[in-house]
Write a protein that holds these residues in place. Sequence first.
Motif, PDB file in Angstrom:
ATOM      1  N   THR A  72       0.686  -1.106   0.195  1.00  0.00           N
ATOM      2  CA  THR A  72       0.145  -0.054  -0.162  1.00  0.00           C
ATOM      3  C   THR A  72       1.069   1.251  -0.190  1.00  0.00           C
ATOM      4  N   TRP A  73       0.669   2.194  -0.895  1.00  0.00           N
ATOM      5  CA  TRP A  73       1.303   3.663  -1.152  1.00  0.00           C
ATOM      6  C   TRP A  73       0.770   4.566  -0.193  1.00  0.00           C
ATOM      7  N   TYR A  74       1.583   5.330   0.311  1.00  0.00           N
ATOM      8  CA  TYR A  74       1.143   6.569   1.075  1.00  0.00           C
ATOM      9  C   TYR A  74       1.811   7.937   0.530  1.00  0.00           C
ATOM     10  N   ARG A  75       0.894   8.836   0.351  1.00  0.00           N
ATOM     11  CA  ARG A  75       1.723  10.277   0.283  1.00  0.00           C
ATOM     12  C   ARG A  75       1.037  11.375   1.420  1.00  0.00           C
ATOM     13  N   ILE A  76       1.605  12.366   1.442  1.00  0.00           N
ATOM     14  CA  ILE A  76       1.086  13.491   2.329  1.00  0.00           C
ATOM     15  C   ILE A  76       1.001  14.790   1.493  1.00  0.00           C
ATOM     16  N   ILE A  77      -0.063  15.433   1.736  1.00  0.00           N
ATOM     17  CA  ILE A  77      -0.188  16.721   1.219  1.00  0.00           C
ATOM     18  C   ILE A  77      -0.303  17.623   2.688  1.00  0.00           C
ATOM     19  N   SER A  78       0.561  18.873   2.447  1.00  0.00           N
ATOM     20  CA  SER A  78       0.518  19.858   3.479  1.00  0.00           C
ATOM     21  C   SER A  78      -0.777  20.912   3.080  1.00  0.00           C
ATOM     22  N   THR A  79      -1.520  21.412   3.974  1.00  0.00           N
ATOM     23  CA  THR A  79      -2.273  22.314   3.734  1.00  0.00           C
ATOM     24  C   THR A  79      -2.457  23.302   4.705  1.00  0.00           C
ATOM     25  N   ARG A  80      -2.828  24.607   4.594  1.00  0.00           N
ATOM     26  CA  ARG A  80      -2.965  25.602   5.599  1.00  0.00           C
ATOM     27  C   ARG A  80      -3.455  26.853   4.891  1.00  0.00           C
ATOM     28  N   ALA A  81      -4.702  27.312   5.379  1.00  0.00           N
ATOM     29  CA  ALA A  81      -5.281  28.458   5.067  1.00  0.00           C
ATOM     30  C   ALA A  81      -5.717  28.578   3.446  1.00  0.00           C
ATOM     31  N   GLY A  82      -5.896  27.375   3.118  1.00  0.00           N
ATOM     32  CA  GLY A  82      -6.541  27.078   1.920  1.00  0.00           C
ATOM     33  C   GLY A  82      -5.555  26.776   0.788  1.00  0.00           C
ATOM     34  N   THR A  83      -4.228  26.627   1.114  1.00  0.00           N
ATOM     35  CA  THR A  83      -3.141  26.461   0.167  1.00  0.00           C
ATOM     36  C   THR A  83      -2.959  25.165   0.650  1.00  0.00           C
ATOM     37  N   ASN A  84      -2.474  24.285  -0.690  1.00  0.00           N
ATOM     38  CA  ASN A  84      -2.090  23.015  -0.544  1.00  0.00           C
ATOM     39  C   ASN A  84      -0.758  23.063  -1.099  1.00  0.00           C
ATOM     40  N   SER A  85       0.291  21.966  -0.877  1.00  0.00           N
ATOM     41  CA  SER A  85       1.432  21.847  -1.059  1.00  0.00           C
ATOM     42  C   SER A  85       1.418  20.707  -2.357  1.00  0.00           C
ATOM     43  N   ALA A  86       2.431  20.295  -3.100  1.00  0.00           N
ATOM     44  CA  ALA A  86       2.239  19.142  -3.939  1.00  0.00           C
ATOM     45  C   ALA A  86       2.440  17.928  -3.270  1.00  0.00           C
TER      46      ALA A  86
END
Length: 211
Positions: free
Chosen positions: A177-191
């Motif tokens: 199973t693969w996992y990835r993480i997305i950072s998010t703050r104040a409506g802005t997301n990272s790649a």
Amino acid sequence: MSSNFLPQDDLALQAWLNNFAETCEKYESELDLDTEELAEINGAASGFSTDLTAQSTAKAILKGATAAKNSAKTTANAVARKYAKEFKANPTVSPEILSELQIVSNAVTSPVTTVTGVSVTGCDDGVNKITWNRNGNSANTTFVVEYRVDGQSNWNFAGVVTKVKFDHENQTPGVMTWYRIISTRAGTNSAPSVAAAAYPNSGGNSLSIAA
């Protein structure tokens, strides 16, 4: 006759209903009321009175609970501020730990960055343990964890946390199973981060997956 004879205030209505029931019983014959009708009138009056009393009691309990909560909140805030001050003054406490504790103020304009170092450990109890590095993201950053079983094309939502670790429960041991993480703050997301797998088929445990 006006239809607005019933009081709108609850206490006034309670008094009115009690008087109405008592007067109906007093003039039972004149009003041509039978036992069943009187029971209905008395039941309506007493039922409203009972529930109104219950509401008043609940309000008093809620008021006391709210006061207790506010007192506990004041105490908790004081304790948190006390230890936060001590931790910040301790030169051996790293900025990373202070960030994990969420006791440092960060500018709202600080960038949202893609996390690094995603690592996954599959356990025989069906829990896949995922960890990663914050990579400079401020304490008020939220991390969205996504996963996909090997061979599938779509990413699925696993959970959201503010810490840099997540336990994905109720998984099948041994299933890649693969996992990835997305950072998010104040409506802005990272790649999305570089993905990492539980139970990788090859020697490596990470793979760059296109968004």
